[in-house]
Design an enzyme around this catalytic site. Structure first.
Site, PDB file in Angstrom:
ATOM      1  N   ASN A   9      26.018   7.937 -16.744  1.00 60.00           N
ATOM      2  CA  ASN A   9      24.970   7.885 -15.725  1.00 60.00           C
ATOM      3  C   ASN A   9      25.666   7.874 -14.370  1.00 60.00           C
ATOM      4  OD1 ASN A   9      22.874   7.336 -14.017  1.00 60.00           O
ATOM      5  ND2 ASN A   9      22.469   5.273 -14.802  1.00 60.00           N
ATOM      6  N   TRP A  10      25.630   9.015 -13.702  1.00 61.00           N
ATOM      7  CA  TRP A  10      26.374   9.125 -12.430  1.00 61.00           C
ATOM      8  C   TRP A  10      25.647   8.433 -11.289  1.00 61.00           C
ATOM      9  CZ3 TRP A  10      28.192  14.995 -12.309  1.00 61.00           C
ATOM     10  CH2 TRP A  10      29.005  15.242 -13.428  1.00 61.00           C
ATOM     11  N   LYS A  11      24.401   8.036 -11.505  1.00 61.63           N
ATOM     12  CA  LYS A  11      23.597   7.389 -10.449  1.00 61.63           C
ATOM     13  C   LYS A  11      23.601   8.273  -9.199  1.00 61.63           C
ATOM     14  CE  LYS A  11      24.495   3.006 -12.679  1.00 61.63           C
ATOM     15  NZ  LYS A  11      24.578   1.553 -12.576  1.00 61.63           N
ATOM     16  N   HIS A  96      15.666   2.575 -16.228  1.00 59.24           N
ATOM     17  CA  HIS A  96      16.905   1.910 -15.813  1.00 59.24           C
ATOM     18  C   HIS A  96      16.548   0.708 -14.934  1.00 59.24           C
ATOM     19  CE1 HIS A  96      20.777   1.108 -14.006  1.00 59.24           C
ATOM     20  NE2 HIS A  96      21.316   1.803 -14.991  1.00 59.24           N
ATOM     21  N   GLU A  98      17.761  -0.372 -12.311  1.00 61.91           N
ATOM     22  CA  GLU A  98      17.723  -0.076 -10.866  1.00 61.91           C
ATOM     23  C   GLU A  98      16.386   0.543 -10.479  1.00 61.91           C
ATOM     24  OE1 GLU A  98      21.420   2.121 -10.860  1.00 61.91           O
ATOM     25  OE2 GLU A  98      22.458   0.238 -11.303  1.00 61.91           O
ATOM     26  N   GLU A 168      21.121  -2.807 -21.358  1.00 62.24           N
ATOM     27  CA  GLU A 168      21.978  -3.003 -20.192  1.00 62.24           C
ATOM     28  C   GLU A 168      21.613  -4.322 -19.519  1.00 62.24           C
ATOM     29  OE1 GLU A 168      23.490   1.115 -18.709  1.00 62.24           O
ATOM     30  OE2 GLU A 168      21.640   0.643 -17.685  1.00 62.24           O
ATOM     31  N   GLY A 174      27.729  -2.904 -12.981  1.00 69.23           N
ATOM     32  CA  GLY A 174      28.505  -2.743 -11.746  1.00 69.23           C
ATOM     33  C   GLY A 174      29.161  -4.029 -11.272  1.00 69.23           C
ATOM     34  N   SER A 213      29.348  -2.391 -17.144  1.00 72.37           N
ATOM     35  CA  SER A 213      30.800  -2.555 -16.995  1.00 72.37           C
ATOM     36  C   SER A 213      31.560  -2.187 -18.267  1.00 72.37           C
ATOM     37  CB  SER A 213      31.140  -3.973 -16.530  1.00 72.37           C
ATOM     38  OG  SER A 213      30.522  -4.236 -15.278  1.00 72.37           O
ATOM     39  N   GLY A 234      28.309   3.704 -16.327  1.00 69.56           N
ATOM     40  CA  GLY A 234      28.106   3.973 -14.910  1.00 69.56           C
ATOM     41  C   GLY A 234      29.421   4.321 -14.234  1.00 69.56           C
ATOM     42  N   GLY A 235      30.017   3.342 -13.574  1.00 69.59           N
ATOM     43  CA  GLY A 235      31.229   3.562 -12.779  1.00 69.59           C
ATOM     44  C   GLY A 235      32.326   4.336 -13.503  1.00 69.59           C
TER      45      GLY A 235
HETATM   46  P1  13P Z   1      28.335   0.282 -14.819  1.00 72.86           P
HETATM   47  O1  13P Z   1      29.047   0.919 -15.994  1.00 72.86           O
HETATM   48  O2  13P Z   1      28.818   0.801 -13.498  1.00 72.86           O
HETATM   49  O3  13P Z   1      28.299  -1.203 -14.907  1.00 72.86           O
HETATM   50  O4  13P Z   1      26.808   0.773 -14.894  1.00 72.86           O
HETATM   51  C1  13P Z   1      26.129   0.692 -16.095  1.00 72.86           C
HETATM   52  C2  13P Z   1      24.852   1.408 -15.950  1.00 72.86           C
HETATM   53  O5  13P Z   1      23.961   0.968 -15.232  1.00 72.86           O
HETATM   54  C3  13P Z   1      24.679   2.671 -16.669  1.00 72.86           C
HETATM   55  O6  13P Z   1      23.366   3.096 -16.641  1.00 72.86           O
END
Ligand code: 13P
Length: 250
Positions: A9-11, A96, A98, A168, A174, A213, A234-235
């Site tokens: 997920n590149w956000k 998600h 967010e 999640e 993050g 993470s 994510g990251g």
């Molecule tokens: P991180 O891997 O950056 O913690 O993000 C997880 C995430 O929200 C994937 O959708």
């Protein structure tokens, strides 16, 4: 039996050219990933076309990060599931944390999005997870159980067979703070049990991904758990090397 999945997920990160380059690096390294691991990339809307060009013909699948809860029409700024399917997406991330937190997505909105995704042949990656204060109050099972029931219990057996769930915990996203493998397994098993109460044996085939993470150093232990079928990253998905290393962790 269950699909193994590693989804990035590149956000709201990368510009289109950077995204295309990242996708290319991942395609170039795909031979290093076991063939039973499905890789999925979820770039921003603006990159979908370009990333699709890069991954076309490879085993990498394309996902969007969101879709509209309406079919089409006067909904300025929204992107429909039909548009995403026509752009080459086969998956879409829904719910998600967010989006729940910053854009006020509720179970009612998510029911609409879920319906639109499924009608258009997209496989939803449906995200659930509790906030820190909910875990500290011992309410994580209640919160996650409600998120599952309110959005997935209305689906037919044919529809639930298309769904991927991602757990999640919001406190791990993050933050560098990962759920322990035991904490994650405990709630993944609970999610599967909750799905089984409604869908019976079908729950056995639903992939449940861990997100928060997740990185090369902890993926192996997480993916070794019975009910963890991969990761929503994510990251670490923004670095081809890390993403590939995670996909090699089963
Ligand atoms: P991180 O891997 O950056 O913690 O993000 C997880 C995430 O929200 C994937 O959708």
């Amino acid at each position: 039996m269950r699909m193994k999945i590693v989804a990035g997920n590149w956000k709201m990160n990368t510009l289109p050219a950077e995204g295309a380059a990242l996708a290319q690096d991942i395609v170039n390294a795909i031979a290093e990933v076991p063939s039973d691991v499905q890789l999925i990339l979820a770039p921003p809307f603006t990159h979908l076309d370009r990333v699709e060009e890069v991954i076309k013909g490879s085993a990498v699948a394309l996902s969007a990060q969101n879709c509209a809860d309406k079919d089409k029409g006067a909904y300025t700024g929204e992107v429909s599931a039909a548009m995403l399917a026509a752009t080459g997406c086969t998956y879409v991330i829904l719910g998600h944390s967010e989006r729940r937190e910053y854009y006020h997505e509720t179970s009612a909105t998510l029911n609409g999005k879920m319906a639109m995704a499924l009608v258009n042949g997209l496989r939803p990656i449906y995200c659930v997870g509790e906030k820190l204060e909910e875990r500290e109050a011992g309410r994580h099972f209640d919160v996650v159980g409600s998120q599952i029931k309110e959005v997935l219990y209305g689906l037919t057996p044919e529809q639930i067979a298309c769904v991927v769930v991602a757990y999640e915990p919001v406190w791990a996203i993050g933050t560098g703070k990962t759920a322990t493998a035991e904490q994650a397994q405990e709630i993944h098993a609970f999610i599967r049990k909750t799905l089984a109460e409604k869908f019976g044996v079908l729950a056995e085939n639903i992939p449940i991904l861990y997100g928060g993470s997740c990185k090369p150093s902890n993926a192996r232990e997480l993916f070794a758990q019975n009910d963890i079928d991969g990761g929503l990253i994510g990251g670490a998905a923004l670095k081809a090397e890390d993403f590939i290393a995670i996909a090699r962790s089963f």
